[in-house]
Design a protein around this motif. Structure first.
Motif, mmCIF file in Angstrom:
data_model
loop_
_atom_site.group_PDB
_atom_site.id
_atom_site.type_symbol
_atom_site.label_atom_id
_atom_site.label_comp_id
_atom_site.label_asym_id
_atom_site.label_seq_id
_atom_site.Cartn_x
_atom_site.Cartn_y
_atom_site.Cartn_z
ATOM 1 N N VAL A 1 0.875 -1.172 0.000
ATOM 2 C CA VAL A 1 0.000 0.000 0.000
ATOM 3 C C VAL A 1 0.911 1.220 0.000
ATOM 4 C CG1 VAL A 1 -1.753 1.315 1.255
ATOM 5 C CG2 VAL A 1 -1.818 -1.184 1.309
ATOM 6 N N HIS A 2 0.611 2.165 -0.874
ATOM 7 C CA HIS A 2 1.332 3.432 -0.924
ATOM 8 C C HIS A 2 0.356 4.555 -0.600
ATOM 9 C CE1 HIS A 2 4.291 1.585 -4.073
ATOM 10 N NE2 HIS A 2 4.566 1.208 -2.835
ATOM 11 N N VAL A 3 0.792 5.486 0.218
ATOM 12 C CA VAL A 3 -0.010 6.667 0.530
ATOM 13 C C VAL A 3 0.815 7.885 0.126
ATOM 14 C CG1 VAL A 3 -1.242 7.968 2.305
ATOM 15 C CG2 VAL A 3 -1.108 5.460 2.469
ATOM 16 N N TRP A 4 0.337 8.591 -0.880
ATOM 17 C CA TRP A 4 1.022 9.753 -1.433
ATOM 18 C C TRP A 4 0.303 11.024 -0.989
ATOM 19 C CZ3 TRP A 4 5.258 8.532 -4.434
ATOM 20 C CH2 TRP A 4 5.308 7.238 -4.969
ATOM 21 N N THR A 5 1.046 12.039 -0.610
ATOM 22 C CA THR A 5 0.481 13.362 -0.357
ATOM 23 C C THR A 5 0.918 14.247 -1.514
ATOM 24 O OG1 THR A 5 0.634 13.052 2.027
ATOM 25 C CG2 THR A 5 0.325 15.306 1.244
ATOM 26 N N VAL A 6 -0.062 14.888 -2.156
ATOM 27 C CA VAL A 6 0.216 15.712 -3.335
ATOM 28 C C VAL A 6 -0.157 17.153 -3.022
ATOM 29 C CG1 VAL A 6 -0.290 16.039 -5.790
ATOM 30 C CG2 VAL A 6 -0.309 13.730 -4.821
ATOM 31 N N THR B 1 4.781 15.368 -2.074
ATOM 32 C CA THR B 1 5.585 15.921 -0.986
ATOM 33 C C THR B 1 5.818 14.916 0.138
ATOM 34 O OG1 THR B 1 3.611 16.840 0.051
ATOM 35 C CG2 THR B 1 4.851 18.284 -1.446
ATOM 36 N N GLN B 2 4.989 13.887 0.201
ATOM 37 C CA GLN B 2 5.124 12.880 1.242
ATOM 38 C C GLN B 2 4.749 11.519 0.666
ATOM 39 O OE1 GLN B 2 2.182 12.385 4.527
ATOM 40 N NE2 GLN B 2 3.886 13.121 5.801
ATOM 41 N N PHE B 3 5.458 10.500 1.117
ATOM 42 C CA PHE B 3 5.203 9.144 0.646
ATOM 43 C C PHE B 3 5.317 8.177 1.817
ATOM 44 C CE2 PHE B 3 7.050 5.124 -1.121
ATOM 45 C CZ PHE B 3 5.907 4.687 -1.745
ATOM 46 N N ARG B 4 4.308 7.344 1.982
ATOM 47 C CA ARG B 4 4.319 6.292 2.995
ATOM 48 C C ARG B 4 4.137 4.966 2.269
ATOM 49 N NH1 ARG B 4 2.834 8.020 8.452
ATOM 50 N NH2 ARG B 4 2.747 10.272 8.457
ATOM 51 N N GLU B 5 5.026 4.032 2.576
ATOM 52 C CA GLU B 5 4.967 2.729 1.921
ATOM 53 C C GLU B 5 4.784 1.650 2.975
ATOM 54 O OE1 GLU B 5 7.343 0.271 -1.511
ATOM 55 O OE2 GLU B 5 8.476 1.714 -0.337
ATOM 56 N N TYR B 6 3.799 0.804 2.774
ATOM 57 C CA TYR B 6 3.501 -0.308 3.676
ATOM 58 C C TYR B 6 3.633 -1.577 2.857
ATOM 59 C CZ TYR B 6 1.484 3.563 6.259
ATOM 60 O OH TYR B 6 1.302 4.763 6.905
ATOM 61 N N PHE B 7 4.536 -2.441 3.275
ATOM 62 C CA PHE B 7 4.825 -3.648 2.515
ATOM 63 C C PHE B 7 4.403 -4.855 3.335
ATOM 64 C CE2 PHE B 7 7.253 -6.527 -0.099
ATOM 65 C CZ PHE B 7 7.203 -5.906 -1.336
ATOM 66 N N ASN B 8 3.523 -5.691 2.771
ATOM 67 C CA ASN B 8 2.953 -6.836 3.480
ATOM 68 C C ASN B 8 2.400 -6.415 4.847
ATOM 69 O OD1 ASN B 8 3.344 -8.607 1.406
ATOM 70 N ND2 ASN B 8 5.227 -9.455 2.208
ATOM 71 N N THR B 9 1.611 -5.358 4.828
ATOM 72 C CA THR B 9 1.015 -4.776 6.032
ATOM 73 C C THR B 9 -0.435 -4.423 5.752
ATOM 74 O OG1 THR B 9 3.152 -3.813 6.628
ATOM 75 C CG2 THR B 9 1.220 -2.871 7.691
ATOM 76 N N TRP B 10 -1.322 -4.808 6.667
ATOM 77 C CA TRP B 10 -2.733 -4.444 6.603
ATOM 78 C C TRP B 10 -2.850 -3.010 7.101
ATOM 79 C CZ3 TRP B 10 -7.384 -6.305 5.033
ATOM 80 C CH2 TRP B 10 -8.517 -5.762 5.598
ATOM 81 N N LEU B 11 -3.479 -2.115 6.335
ATOM 82 C CA LEU B 11 -3.567 -0.706 6.701
ATOM 83 C C LEU B 11 -5.022 -0.272 6.808
ATOM 84 C CD1 LEU B 11 -2.015 1.997 7.152
ATOM 85 C CD2 LEU B 11 -2.314 2.404 4.698
#
Length: 154
Positions: free
Chosen positions: A94-99, A105-115
């Motif tokens: 799951v990727h969470v991008w702030t635009v 401007t911000q990027f959060r990456e969750y790998f093999n994680t339930w979000l």
């Protein structure tokens, strides 16, 4: 975001920006990627250290085709764009991008994680919106394996 809430024009533009980023990554268009991703991007990662795939691609440590990011869903939640996908049977991301103003401007990456993404507002407002969950992971094989769970508060 409530399923009945309309998507704003800004959310549509931000979603198109992030969709364009994935298309540029898929084709190896580094100039387009550089135009979308800000120089001073804030980065956050959750997952095994060997799985920093997006960071390696965006910094040029690996080629754009080393790991294929093929989004399953792209969802706008305010100024954040949530992208979900998987590669093969055991890789879920799951990727969470702030635009802001057309740039990431911000990027959060969750790998093999339930979000789960929650809205933090006063209780009276949450009740009017039938709860505060804005988005929840939907990995295709959730019931076949266990994933660590995190909550992102907005």
């Amino acid at each position: 975001m409530d399923a009945m809430s309309p998507v704003s024009d800004l959310e549509k533009v931000n979603k198109a920006t992030v969709d364009g980023l994935y298309k540029a990554l898929a084709s190896g268009d580094t100039k387009r990627v550089a135009a979308i991703v800000g120089n001073d991007i804030e980065w956050w990662f959750h997952g095994p250290p060997k799985c920093h795939h997006m960071m390696r691609v965006l910094t040029g440590e690996s080629s754009y085709n080393e790991f294929k990011f093929e989004p399953r869903s792209i969802t706008a939640v305010g100024d954040r764009i949530i992208v979900e996908g998987y590669e093969g049977a055991s890789v879920y991301w799951v990727h969470v991008w702030t635009v802001n103003n057309g740039a990431v401007t911000q990027f959060r990456e969750y790998f093999n994680t339930w979000l789960t993404v929650k809205e933090l507002r006063p209780l009276s407002r949450m009740v009017r919106h039938h709860g505060s969950t804005l988005w929840r992971s939907q990995p295709r094989d959730l019931f076949k394996r266990s994933l660590p769970a995190l909550m992102l508060a907005m």
